[in-house]
Design an enzyme around this catalytic site. Structure first.
Site, PDB file in Angstrom:
ATOM      1  CG  ASP A 115      -1.815  -1.112   1.325  1.00 39.29           C
ATOM      2  OD1 ASP A 115      -2.299  -1.771   0.086  1.00 39.29           O
ATOM      3  OD2 ASP A 115      -1.462  -1.528   2.474  1.00 39.29           O
TER       4      ASP A 115
ATOM      5  CE  LYS B 183       2.285  -2.924  -4.073  1.00 38.35           C
ATOM      6  NZ  LYS B 183       1.921  -2.437  -3.027  1.00 38.35           N
TER       7      LYS B 183
ATOM      8  CG  ASN C  64      -3.494 -11.395  -2.451  1.00 41.65           C
ATOM      9  OD1 ASN C  64      -2.674 -10.515  -4.149  1.00 41.65           O
ATOM     10  ND2 ASN C  64      -1.618 -11.763  -1.755  1.00 41.65           N
TER      11      ASN C  64
ATOM     12  N   GLY D   5      -4.320  -4.386  -3.791  1.00 43.91           N
ATOM     13  CA  GLY D   5      -5.619  -3.423  -3.664  1.00 43.91           C
ATOM     14  C   GLY D   5      -4.759  -2.542  -4.445  1.00 43.91           C
ATOM     15  CG  HIS D   6      -2.065  -2.379  -6.708  1.00 38.02           C
ATOM     16  ND1 HIS D   6      -1.701  -2.617  -7.964  1.00 38.02           N
ATOM     17  CD2 HIS D   6      -2.320  -2.456  -5.704  1.00 38.02           C
ATOM     18  CE1 HIS D   6      -0.437  -3.082  -6.611  1.00 38.02           C
ATOM     19  NE2 HIS D   6      -0.800  -3.152  -6.213  1.00 38.02           N
TER      20      HIS D   6
ATOM     21  CB  THR E 198      -6.435 -10.476   1.539  1.00 40.54           C
ATOM     22  OG1 THR E 198      -5.888 -11.254   0.947  1.00 40.54           O
ATOM     23  CG2 THR E 198      -5.331  -9.535   1.885  1.00 40.54           C
TER      24      THR E 198
ATOM     25  CD  GLN F  84       1.229  -9.266  -2.420  1.00 37.47           C
ATOM     26  OE1 GLN F  84       1.916  -9.821  -2.619  1.00 37.47           O
ATOM     27  NE2 GLN F  84       0.103  -9.258  -2.933  1.00 37.47           N
TER      28      GLN F  84
ATOM     29  N   GLY G 180     -10.744  -3.128   3.723  1.00 30.57           N
ATOM     30  CA  GLY G 180     -11.049  -1.498   4.375  1.00 30.57           C
ATOM     31  C   GLY G 180     -11.113  -2.341   6.516  1.00 30.57           C
TER      32      GLY G 180
ATOM     33  CG  LEU H 283       6.768  14.879   1.439  1.00 26.63           C
ATOM     34  CD1 LEU H 283       7.482  14.553   2.075  1.00 26.63           C
ATOM     35  CD2 LEU H 283       7.701  15.729   0.628  1.00 26.63           C
TER      36      LEU H 283
HETATM   37  P1  GDP Z   1      -0.749   0.677  -3.745  1.00 24.49           P
HETATM   38  O1  GDP Z   1      -1.462  -0.397  -3.605  1.00 24.49           O
HETATM   39  O2  GDP Z   1       1.141   0.126  -3.573  1.00 24.49           O
HETATM   40  O3  GDP Z   1      -0.841   0.940  -4.645  1.00 24.49           O
HETATM   41  O4  GDP Z   1      -1.440   1.238  -3.077  1.00 24.49           O
HETATM   42  P2  GDP Z   1      -2.847   1.390  -2.075  1.00 24.49           P
HETATM   43  O5  GDP Z   1      -3.667   2.202  -3.314  1.00 24.49           O
HETATM   44  O6  GDP Z   1      -3.469   0.620  -1.639  1.00 24.49           O
HETATM   45  O7  GDP Z   1      -2.862   2.494  -1.120  1.00 24.49           O
HETATM   46  C1  GDP Z   1      -2.359   3.804  -0.785  1.00 24.49           C
HETATM   47  C2  GDP Z   1      -3.124   5.227  -0.998  1.00 24.49           C
HETATM   48  O8  GDP Z   1      -2.322   6.051  -0.744  1.00 24.49           O
HETATM   49  C3  GDP Z   1      -4.287   5.618  -2.092  1.00 24.49           C
HETATM   50  O9  GDP Z   1      -5.417   5.648  -1.162  1.00 24.49           O
HETATM   51  C4  GDP Z   1      -3.297   6.354  -2.863  1.00 24.49           C
HETATM   52  O10 GDP Z   1      -5.015   7.234  -3.443  1.00 24.49           O
HETATM   53  C5  GDP Z   1      -2.769   6.722  -1.682  1.00 24.49           C
HETATM   54  N1  GDP Z   1      -2.018   8.165  -2.492  1.00 24.49           N
HETATM   55  C6  GDP Z   1      -1.261   7.694  -3.461  1.00 24.49           C
HETATM   56  N2  GDP Z   1       0.353   8.739  -3.142  1.00 24.49           N
HETATM   57  C7  GDP Z   1      -0.116   9.377  -2.621  1.00 24.49           C
HETATM   58  C8  GDP Z   1       0.061  10.353  -1.790  1.00 24.49           C
HETATM   59  O11 GDP Z   1       1.435  11.233  -2.512  1.00 24.49           O
HETATM   60  N3  GDP Z   1      -0.595  11.203  -1.577  1.00 24.49           N
HETATM   61  C9  GDP Z   1      -1.890  11.276  -1.112  1.00 24.49           C
HETATM   62  N4  GDP Z   1      -2.097  11.944  -0.185  1.00 24.49           N
HETATM   63  N5  GDP Z   1      -2.380   9.559  -0.913  1.00 24.49           N
HETATM   64  C10 GDP Z   1      -1.556   8.868  -1.782  1.00 24.49           C
HETATM   65  P1  IMO Z   2      -0.734  -4.123  -2.157  1.00 23.79           P
HETATM   66  O1  IMO Z   2      -0.693  -4.510  -3.739  1.00 23.79           O
HETATM   67  C1  IMO Z   2      -0.948  -4.865   2.320  1.00 23.79           C
HETATM   68  C2  IMO Z   2      -1.175  -9.121   3.977  1.00 23.79           C
HETATM   69  C3  IMO Z   2      -2.170  -9.368   4.289  1.00 23.79           C
HETATM   70  C4  IMO Z   2      -1.636 -10.385   5.632  1.00 23.79           C
HETATM   71  C5  IMO Z   2      -0.632 -11.158   4.264  1.00 23.79           C
HETATM   72  C6  IMO Z   2      -0.370 -11.794   4.248  1.00 23.79           C
HETATM   73  O2  IMO Z   2      -2.096  -3.870  -2.549  1.00 23.79           O
HETATM   74  O3  IMO Z   2      -0.195  -3.082  -1.255  1.00 23.79           O
HETATM   75  P2  IMO Z   2      -2.749 -12.866   2.099  1.00 23.79           P
HETATM   76  O4  IMO Z   2      -3.740 -12.539   1.997  1.00 23.79           O
HETATM   77  O5  IMO Z   2      -1.584 -12.187   0.672  1.00 23.79           O
HETATM   78  O6  IMO Z   2      -1.924 -14.312   1.973  1.00 23.79           O
HETATM   79  O7  IMO Z   2      -1.735 -11.544   3.200  1.00 23.79           O
HETATM   80  O8  IMO Z   2       0.176 -10.142   3.659  1.00 23.79           O
HETATM   81  N1  IMO Z   2      -1.090  -7.901   2.333  1.00 23.79           N
HETATM   82  C7  IMO Z   2      -0.968  -6.885   1.961  1.00 23.79           C
HETATM   83  N2  IMO Z   2      -1.100  -5.517   2.864  1.00 23.79           N
HETATM   84  N3  IMO Z   2      -1.227  -4.690   1.234  1.00 23.79           N
HETATM   85  C8  IMO Z   2      -1.397  -5.578  -0.045  1.00 23.79           C
HETATM   86  O9  IMO Z   2      -1.590  -5.341  -1.071  1.00 23.79           O
HETATM   87  C9  IMO Z   2      -1.160  -6.894   0.889  1.00 23.79           C
HETATM   88  N4  IMO Z   2      -1.966  -7.815   0.176  1.00 23.79           N
HETATM   89  C10 IMO Z   2      -1.850  -8.853   1.025  1.00 23.79           C
HETATM   90  O10 IMO Z   2      -2.910  -7.885   4.929  1.00 23.79           O
HETATM   91  O11 IMO Z   2      -0.501  -9.358   6.220  1.00 23.79           O
HETATM   92 MG    MG Z   3      -3.225  -1.658  -1.645  1.00 22.91          MG
END
Ligand code: GDP
Ligand code: IMO
Ligand code: MG
Length: 434
Positions: free
Chosen positions: A13, A16, A38, A40-41, A128, A223, A308, A338
């Protein structure tokens, strides 16, 4: 021409999806190489806000080929739902290609994920629950169902028959669960296969040819590296290889390590973790709540994109980050969120761990030891200025510049990109990655 890997540097998270959406502008092919739904981007761009679980974040550029690699565990129902949802919002998915070699998440995988977590009790991983781990177990045990198997009932039925016979024994005898119906499975997955057929192709060749034509290819990790099966905080990890080690990115799409020219690590300006397991810099105070709920009113707080769940929050851990830089072979960092630090009076970075009276600067392999380390912090002044409109490094407040320079020093890797908001244009490009 470069094949660039974008990999999460922490526990997932990191942003990416947001970074891939930005970099994809210059790429011809964008490929997911590992994990499953698992992940979520989140992507916020001129088309709206999207949460992708399987489809690569390049999908918003209609002319790009988006690829789901052989290394991805694919839940066909989730993928089809995602495609439908994108199409309903006017996003063209016709250039999406799904590897015929990818493994399929089957109903017993989701059930085993649930039952296994229950059986672990207070030692649960905190997965997840999407069945990703059990799918990789079947893959390694050589009894997985692959995308190509979905296309002909003659191939599909015997494979499901033999694997399900085994897994139903595990479900009932080991866990006391309910067996899964064979016939229902065969029919449902054959139907999924028919609907996925137009997307199925040979991913390795697509990437090889694009690379040979001199076109840019982006490999999108899922991840974070500290959840890596080998290098992460085992056993509190995921069951695949999020890192870019040659066994990760290249393997997941079928290209060799010598074809990969750059690896960009995405790091938050602090740390988060969902699920259980050690987290040395975790905070339980008001700062944690403040960072978690930043942007919550717009649905943008630190809550899992897939589940969530509230994310655990901590200061940037430079010890773990440096380890991640090393085993990923990172060429550059993309520092995200940042702006989330904008209101803080001071910011801490963990520069070492204290363990039994000694100072260490490496990540212990045993989780029981990592649980005991005490972080050593360096405190930097905050900037208390809105950075969300900044687009040039020199326009950042001096304290923010100093923070970034210190991160570079501690991680021994240059920060090439800084993200100051979730939208595509909210970025400071220090050095173009392509
Ligand atoms: P990912 O799994 O690595 O793609 O990241 P997620 O989407 O799960 O979580 C990143 C969260 O940070 C999302 O809600 C993005 O919209 C948000 N996000 C990404 N870059 C920035 C940033 O520079 N500033 C803020 N405020 N939010 C960001
Ligand atoms: P993105 O791509 C954050 C975590 C789960 C758990 C561990 C094992 O959005 O960054 P799993 O379901 O993979 O067997 O769970 O890995 N996990 C993540 N945490 N972001 C993810 O994906 C994750 N995918 C799995 O919370 O700790
Ligand atoms: Mg994510």
């Amino acid at each position: 021409m470069p094949i660039v890997v974008v990999v999460g540097g922490q526990w997932g998270d990191e942003g990416k999806g947001r970074i891939v959406d930005l970099l994809a502008r210059k790429a011809r092919v964008v490929a997911r190489y590992s994990a499953g739904n698992n992940a979520g981007h989140t992507i916020v761009n001129d088309r709206g806000e999207f949460k992708l679980h399987v489809v690569p974040a390049g999908i918003f550029y209609p002319e790009k080929t988006c690829v789901i690699g052989n290394g991805v565990a694919v839940d066909p129902e989730v993928l089809l739902g995602e495609i439908e949802s994108l199409e309903s919002k006017g996003i063209d998915t016709s250039k999406l290609v799904l590897s015929d070699r990818a493994n399929i998440i089957m109903p017993w995988h989701r059930e085993l994920d649930r039952l296994d977590e229950l059986a672990r009790g207070d030692k649960a991983i905190g997965t997840t629950g999407k069945g990703v781990g059990p799918c990789f177990v079947d893959k390694v045990a050589r009894r997985g169902i692959r995308v190509a198997d979905l296309l002909r009932m003659e191939d599909l039925r015997p494979r499901i028959e033999s694997t399900l016979a085994y897994q139903n024994k595990v479900i009932t005898a080991v866990y006391g669960g309910e067996p899964i119906n064979l016939e229902g499975c065969c029919q449902a997955y054959f139907e999924f296969g028919k609907r996925l057929a137009p997307y199925i192709g040979d991913v390795s060749t697509i990437i090889f040819e694009a690379n040979r034509r001199g076109e840019h290819v982006l490999l999108e990790g899922a991840q974070g590296s500290l959840l890596d099966l080998d290098h992460g905080t085992y056993p509190y990890v995921t069951s695949s290889v999020p890192s870019s080690s040659s066994s990760g990115a290249g393997l997941g799409v079928g290209v060799g390590p010598t074809d990969i020219s750059r690896v960009v690590g995405v790091f938050k300006s602090y740390c988060t973790r969902v699920g259980n397991g050690p987290f040395p810099t975790e905070l339980f105070d008001d700062v944690a709540n403040q960072l978690r709920d930043h942007g919550k009113e717009y649905g943008r707080g630190e809550y899992g994109t897939t589940t969530g769940r509230p994310r655990r929050i901590g200061w940037l851990d430079a010890v773990a980050a440096r380890y991640s830089v090393r085993f990923n072979g990172l060429s550059a960092l993309a520092l995200t969120r940042l702006d989330v630090l904008d209101s803080l009076a001071s910011i801490k970075i963990c520069t070492g761990y204290e363990l039994d009276g000694k100072i260490i600067d490496t990540v212990p392999s045993r989780e029981s030891v990592l649980e005991r380390v005490v972080p050593i912090y360096e405190e930097l002044p905050g900037w208390r200025t809105d950075t969300t409109e900044v687009r040039n490094f020199d326009d950042l407040p001096p304290q923010a510049q100093a923070f970034i320079r210190r991160v570079e020093e501690l991680l021994e890797c240059p920060v090439d990109l800084i993200s100051v908001g979730p939208s595509r244009e909210q970025a400071v490009i220090v050095n173009p990655i392509f």
